[in-house]
Every structure is written in structure tokens, then in C-alpha cells.
Design an enzyme around this catalytic site. Structure first.
Site, short mmCIF file in Angstrom:
data_model
loop_
_atom_site.label_atom_id
_atom_site.label_comp_id
_atom_site.label_asym_id
_atom_site.label_seq_id
_atom_site.Cartn_x
_atom_site.Cartn_y
_atom_site.Cartn_z
CG ASP A 439 -1.26 1.12 1.26
OD1 ASP A 439 -2.46 1.56 0.32
OD2 ASP A 439 -1.65 2.17 2.42
CG ASP A 625 -1.38 2.00 7.02
OD1 ASP A 625 -1.73 2.47 5.30
OD2 ASP A 625 -1.20 3.12 7.13
CG ASP A 629 -3.82 -1.00 3.22
OD1 ASP A 629 -4.16 -1.16 1.82
OD2 ASP A 629 -3.61 -0.24 3.92
#
Length: 739
Positions: A439, A625, A629
Site C-alpha cells: 500500500d 496499514d 487494507d
């Protein structure tokens, strides 16, 4: 007997079209074999369409046809299989898990204390048998050993006895069955021989066996316990109530369950939005970073959609509810997360796979040994001693410790590299990774917004901007205040809602706020956005001088570029999957030289991409995080999350890394590869030990005492080999192994 039908009705969810769903917490699940047995058994039940067990949380999700079956037969079948079921409650699951851990620890302490004392007595007997011990003294020592061993076996062994009893009761075998038989036979034979005043008794064998097995079981429990918290932690983003606007215009706090589509709720500045809805009145900026991954604050006004879990930074909003409890984006993420975690729990550890053949092979070997010697004319008591030796010498202590011992050592190495493990099997899965998906927001970048070092202000101007920022509650102003370290607020500061703050210093007006507030043209602003798509801009103006645009944003983590290069050199395939806008993601990908990237992704989009990679045979590590996600962290083969991540993502991840640097990701992968190598060595040692020891035991050359010592020796060997991991992990941070 199961609970009455009415007792379960409150926990059943009607999913429409005559289908129903129920979540249960199931006691008695110890390994992957239990999970498969439950799922297979329930799917054979008429009307049950799906049954999924989460091995970490012991959560069973069942879907069935209401016309064909009901909750009662499902619960009765679980009881028949030997498992107790309760309505699933995350808090109760945690309390039951803690109770199990305390029970194992108490049993471990008792068996360890007893083993030490019995061994002291046994040493006296062994040495006395070769010198001049008289029968009365030897018998006295045996009886003292019996008084210590009997309550110990009952208390510390009940963990294995319960499991073995339920397995035999339902017509199946597990690793606890031969353990139980070996302990009970050794104890029973020892009592018989103590009564007969024989030279040998085997209380030490039985108690040492329990001690070493409990060590392995407690290590495994510690690892599993950490993976059970995601359902509890989801509440951190859920506001369980909302300020409902009544017909007379007043507000009343009500539970989300009391809200329906069309109701209006009030959300004040600084509050987390608790519903999905459309803004009917007000303007503000919404922080969506934890939910969607979007770094920039989103300006919202009448008619715009907002989502549960996002933060209203300033301004008062009236929101018309479209979804409150069910159907929200937050609820959708939770559903995706649970499904992904259930899929991940199908993973079977190396030790579990190796142990599936253990029980039937050991039983067959011991039984055939006993029958063979009796047929050859040996008395039953001597034949029984030999068969007990076979059971003890093939005890799965080495096998049971082969993996947990390495996990404990590796966990210390991970901690040294600022990585905390959430799952015991994470080491095996990290070691097999060949593809890493990152991410962007809060993962490749720092979690908190900060002022760019390239801000264009002099030291005096920077101090002035920081003091101005102290008077504003806007998140970007707070980031500037933190970056400058300002401590003293300017006097007579005026804040203009939604625009910025201004004051007069030494006769000159100073402003800090939106670009428009400080007279920045759209052309200038767009030019800066083109250069820095990863940043938001706050303008600072002193007197009549042109305003300076200050880039504020979540910038790259420390050593992100170096770590990505190391991963690339080590042979890993790298991708970036982000919910952030295209410009910001492209900017980060170009900076890190990552060719494969995607932006504007929803949680399901990330899962789809990960599943596509897995379908290609890739072993995927996901590093993320945000709340968005969490499902993809659970869907990946293995996952990591920074310590700054939202609690749900931390709980869904297999490992958490601390600090602002990205280097722990590389360190974790290297340590895992070395740890898996040692795990495989330990399993090979366990197999070789059995191949060498069993023939001697079958031929009658090994007494139960020698068998217990050999079993202990094999356990010590695999433990020492695990400790050796500390020596070979010195180069763990060097990317010298190809993925």
C-alpha cells in the site's frame, strides 16, 4: 443436550431467500485436522450449504437452508463430534483463550516441578541398583515418586486426556491419543511394579513426557493468541451511536441499530462519522485515509457522500443516512476481512502436516510389538514394557518442539529487528514469498502528515508560520506546528472558519491558510500540484509579499528507496496497490522505480489483484496499514503492517514492524528464510531419531527409562539447533538470498 431452539434464534441472521447464517465459537479445536473434520461433518448435514472454521479465532460460520434444517441439529452434530459451541462473542473468545493459556501454563509448572523431584529420586535408585541399595529403601523411593507422579499425571495430563477422550469417543485419532496411552500405561505399569517391589518404575518417564509436550503446546498457544483480536479491534473505527436530529430540530444520541435510511444525524468537527450517508447541510473536509487510503483531505458539501469510519476535521455536517449498521462501507470491509481470514486459516503448518501420519503409525508399531513378543513366548508384562518403550521413544516431543522452538528463537531475532509476530506460522509463509504488494499511504509513506523539508521559508518565517499554526485546529496546520516545534502562540490571532488564521506582527499582517485565502492563483496552485502530487498545500503570506505554498503530506518512510532496491535485487516482484489518487501513486512509484502500480482502488479491487497473483502461483506478501487494507492483508499468503496502522489492520497482519523505517520488511524476509531452513533441519532430525530409535525399542533393547532419556535427548537436540539460528542470522539484513 443442545440448547433449546429458542436460545439460538437470537443469534441467527436471516440472509434472505430462505437462507440463514450463524457465527459460533467452538471449543476443542487444536489443529488443522479439527478444522477439516468440523467442516466436512457439517457439510454432510442436510440443508447446510457452507461451513467455514477460522483456526485462529475458533470461529465457525455456518450457512443453511431454513426449510431443511435449523440451529439445533448443527449444534448437536458439533457435540457429537466432540466440540462445544457457543454464540460467537469476540470478548468471550478472548477470555476463553486466556483461560486455556493459564491452564496450560499451570500444568506446565506442575509437571516441571514434579519432574525435577522425581528425577532426583530416580538418580538415587539408578546409582543404588549398581551398588548397595536395599529393597526397602528402593521401594520407599518408588512410593514417594508415585505420590508425586499420580496427582501430576492427573492434573497436568488432563489437557491431553480430554482431547484424546473426545477423539476416541467420535471414532478418530489425533496426536493426543498415543500420548495419553503412553502416559497412562507407563504410570499404571510403574504402580504395578512398585507394588511388586521391582527394581524399575517409570514415573519419571511419564512426567518428563508431559513436561516437554506442554512446553511445545504453550509456545504454540502464545503465537495463536495474538491472531484472535481483529473482531474486537474493528470497534475502534465504529461509533456505536449517533446524534439523531429529531423533528423539532433537537438532537438525541441513539444506537446505530435505531437508525434507518432517511434519518438525519449531526456530526460535529473532530468527530468520526458513524454512518454512510449524503450531506444535507454543511461544508467541511473529511479525512478518509484510514478507510480509503486517500491522503488528501476531501472537501465535502451538500449532496456529497460520506462513509462510516472517516473523520470530520472541521465544520458541522448534517447527514441523511443511507446505511447505519449493515451495508456501510465499514461493514463491507469487515465482511471482506472475515472471509479473507477464513481462507487464510486453511494454511496447514509443516508440523501439522508431518503429524497427520504420526498417530496411526505409532499405534500400529506399539501394538504389533506387543503382539509379536507375546506370540514369540514372552510374558505379557515384559512385552508390555517393550511396547510402552516404543510409545515413549516415538513420543512427538521432538516433532512438537521442532517448529515452536525455532519460532521462539526467531521471534527474538524479529524483535531485535523491530518486528513483532502475530502468527506462529508467519515465519514459514514469509520464507516462501516471491511477490510483495505495498500500500502507499501510511506504508511506503509516513503515517502522519508533515511539512516538506523543501518549503522555501527562511528560519524566521518558518518560526512565524509555526506560531500561527498553533492557533488552528486544522490537521494541516497541526502538521506545520509539529514540524516547526513552535511552542508560543501569537496574540490576537483571528481564525476564519474553513479558510485560515491571521494576525498582526510588528505592524505587518501574516496569514496561514488555504491558497485562496492568501491570494494564490489557481494557475500557480495547479503548477505546484503537478510538481508535487503527493502533497497538500498550505499558503503562508507576510505583509504584501507574494504567498509561499508549503507542501504538507505523508512523505516517504526512512530508507524506503534503499529497501525497495534491496528487495528488487533479491529477486522479489514488487507492486503498489493504493486507494490514493493517480497522481500521488504515480509520483511514489516513479520515485521508488516500481513499474507495476494501481491507484483509486477499493478494498475488493485489492483482494481481486492479490487473488489473481495467487492464481498465477505467486506467494504474496501484502504490506499495508489502513482499514481498506485489512481485507487484502488477510487475503495475502502473508502480511505485514506498520505499528502506526489502524488496529484492525494490525490484527489482520501476521507481523507488525516498528519505527519510521521500511528496513524491517527486508530483515523479516531474510530471518524467515533462515528460520525455515532450521525448521526443516529439526524435522529431519526428528525423523532420523525415530528411524534409529524405534528398531532398538521394538527389539527390546530399550527400557521405558532409556526411552524417556532418548526422547528428552531428541528434544534437547532440536532445541539447541533452534538456538543455533541466532548464530546464522547475523547476516539477516543482507539481501544475499534470491527469492
Amino acid at each position: 443436550m443442545s440448547a433449546p431452539e429458542s436460545d439460538w434464534a437470537a443469534f441467527v441472521t436471516d440472509t434472505g431467500n430462505g437462507k440463514a447464517h450463524m457465527d459460533l465459537a467452538v471449543d476443542g479445536i487444536t489443529c488443522a485436522a479439527c478444522m477439516y473434520e468440523i467442516e466436512r461433518g457439517l457439510r454432510k448435514l442436510d440443508g447446510v450449504e457452507n461451513a467455514r472454521v477460522n483456526l485462529s479465532s475458533h470461529r465457525l460460520a455456518v450457512d443453511w437452508d431454513e426449510q431443511t434444517t435449523s440451529p439445533a441439529p448443527i449444534v448437536e452434530l458439533l457435540q457429537h463430534l466432540g466440540y462445544k459451541a457457543y454464540p460467537f462473542d469476540p470478548a468471550q473468545v478472548k477470555s476463553r483463550g486466556d483461560a486455556v493459556g493459564k491452564e496450560i501454563l499451570r500444568a506446565l509448572a506442575v509437571s516441571g516441578f514434579a519432574a525435577m523431584n522425581i528425577m532426583l529420586l530416580s538418580i538415587s535408585i539408578w546409582s543404588g541398583n549398581t551398588t548397595d541399595i536395599d529393597p526397602e529403601t528402593r521401594s520407599f523411593f518408588h512410593w514417594i515418586s508415585a505420590l508425586i507422579a499420580l496427582p501430576t499425571v492427573v492434573y497436568s495430563g488432563r489437557i491431553f486426556f480430554r482431547s484424546a477422550y473426545m477423539a476416541v469417543k467420535t471414532g478418530r485419532l489425533n496426536m493426543d491419543v498415543p500420548i495419553t496411552i503412553g502416559v497412562l500405561l507407563a504410570t499404571g505399569l510403574s504402580i504395578w511394579q512398585t507394588i511388586q517391589e521391582a527394581e524399575h518404575a517409570y514415573f519419571d518417564s511419564a512426567v518428563m513426557l508431559l513436561f516437554f509436550l506442554l512446553v511445545g503446546r504453550y509456545c504454540d498457544h502464545l503465537m495463536r493468541r495474538k491472531t484472535r483480536s481483529f473482531a474486537e479491534n474493528l470497534a475502534t473505527l465504529k461509533a456505536e451511536s449517533a446524534a439523531k436530529i429529531l423533528e423539532d430540530g433537537s438532537t438525541q444520541n441513539v444506537p446505530l441499530s435505531k437508525l434507518t435510511a432517511g434519518d438525519r444525524v449531526l456530526v460535529r468537527a473532530g468527530e468520526r462519522i458513524s454512518v454512510d450517508g449524503r450531506i444535507s447541510t454543511g461544508t467541511s473536509e473529511v479525512d478518509q485515509s484510514l478507510v480509503t487510503g486517500e491522503t488528501l483531505l476531501q472537501s465535502v458539501q451538500q449532496g456529497d457522500l460520506v462513509y462510516a469510519g472517516t473523520m470530520n476535521t472541521h465544520g458541522v455536517l448534517e447527514i441523511e443516512v443511507t446505511a447505519a449498521v449493515k451495508g456501510t462501507l465499514l461493514d463491507e470491509v469487515n465482511s471482506l476481512l472475515e472471509t479473507a481470514m477464513e481462507g487464510r486459516s486453511k494454511y496447514v503448518q509443516v508440523a501439522d502436516r508431518a503429524s497427520q501420519l504420526y498417530a496411526p503409525v505409532v499405534h500400529a508399531a506399539a501394538l504389533l510389538t506387543f503382539i509379536g513378543w507375546v506370540v514369540m513366548g514372552m510374558d505379557w508384562q515384559t512385552a508390555m514394557v517393550i511396547s510402552i518403550s516404543v510409545l515413549i521413544i516415538t513420543c512427538p516431543c521432538a516433532l512438537g518442539l521442532a517448529i515452536p522452538a525455532v519460532q521462539v528463537v526467531a521471534s527474538g531475532l524479529f524483535f531485535k529487528e523491530r518486528v513483532l509476530l502475530n502468527a506462529g506460522d508467519a515465519i514459514e509463509r514469509l520464507a516462501s514469498v516471491d511477490t510483495i504488494v505495498f500500500d502507499k499511504t501510511g506504508t511506503l509513506t509516513l503515517p502522519d502528515a508533515t511539512l516538506s523539508k523543501k518549503h522555501g521559508l527562511s528560519a524566521d518565517q518558518l518560526e512565524l508560520a509555526g506560531r500561527l499554526a498553533l492557533s488552528s485546529s486544522h490537521p494541516l496546520s497541526q502538521a506545520i506546528a509539529r514540524a516547526t516545534g513552535a511552542q508560543h502562540i501569537l496574540s490576537d490571532v483571528k481564525e476564519i472558519a474553513g479558510r485560515g488564521v491571521e494576525a498582526v506582527v510588528d505592524g505587518r499582517a501574516v496569514k496561514l491558510g488555504s491558497p485562496a485565502f492568501c491570494g494564490v492563483s489557481d494557475v500557480q496552485l495547479n503548477e505546484m500540484r503537478t510538481q508535487r502530487p503527493d502533497a497538500s498545500f498550505v499558503a503562508f503570506q507576510e505583509g504584501s509579499e507574494p504567498a509561499t505554498l508549503l507542501p504538507v503530506g505523508q512523505f516517504m518512510r526512512e530508507k524506503a528507496t534503499e529497501t525497495i532496491q534491496q528487495l528488487r535485487d533479491a529477486g522479489y516482484n514488487l507492486e503498489i496497490l493504493s486507494g490514493d489518487h493517480t497522481g500521488a501513486v504515480k509520483y511514489a512509484a516513479d520515485m521508488l522505480q516500481v513499474a507495476d502500480w494501481k491507484a483509486n482502488l477499493k478494498p475488493q479491487d485489492k483482494i481481486d489483484r492479490i487473488e489473481a497473483l495467487k492464481a498465477q502461483g505467486r506467494k504474496v506478501l501484502m504490506v499495508g496499514d489502513g482499514l481498506n487494507d485489512a481485507p487484502s492483508l488477510a487475503a495475502a499468503n502473508v502480511s505485514m503492517s506498520p505499528v502506526s496502522a489502524v488496529h484492525v489492520s494490525q490484527a489482520a497482519a501476521d507481523a507488525i514492524f516498528m519505527g519510521d523505517s521500511l528496513t524491517p520488511v527486508m530483515s523479516a524476509l531474510n530471518i524467515s528464510r533462515k528460520a525455515r531452513w532450521v525448521m526443516n533441519q529439526n524435522l529431519i532430525i526428528s525423523v532420523i531419531y525415530n528411524l534409529l530409535a524405534v528398531p532398538f525399542a521394538v527389539l527390546g533393547f530399550v527400557t521405558p527409562l532409556v526411552a524417556a532419556l532418548a526422547m528428552s535427548g531428541s528434544s534437547i537436540i532440536v532445541t539447541l539447533n533452534a538456538v543455533r539460528l541466532r548464530m546464522i542470522a547475523g547476516a539477516s539484513t543482507q539481501p544475499n538470498e534470491k527469492a
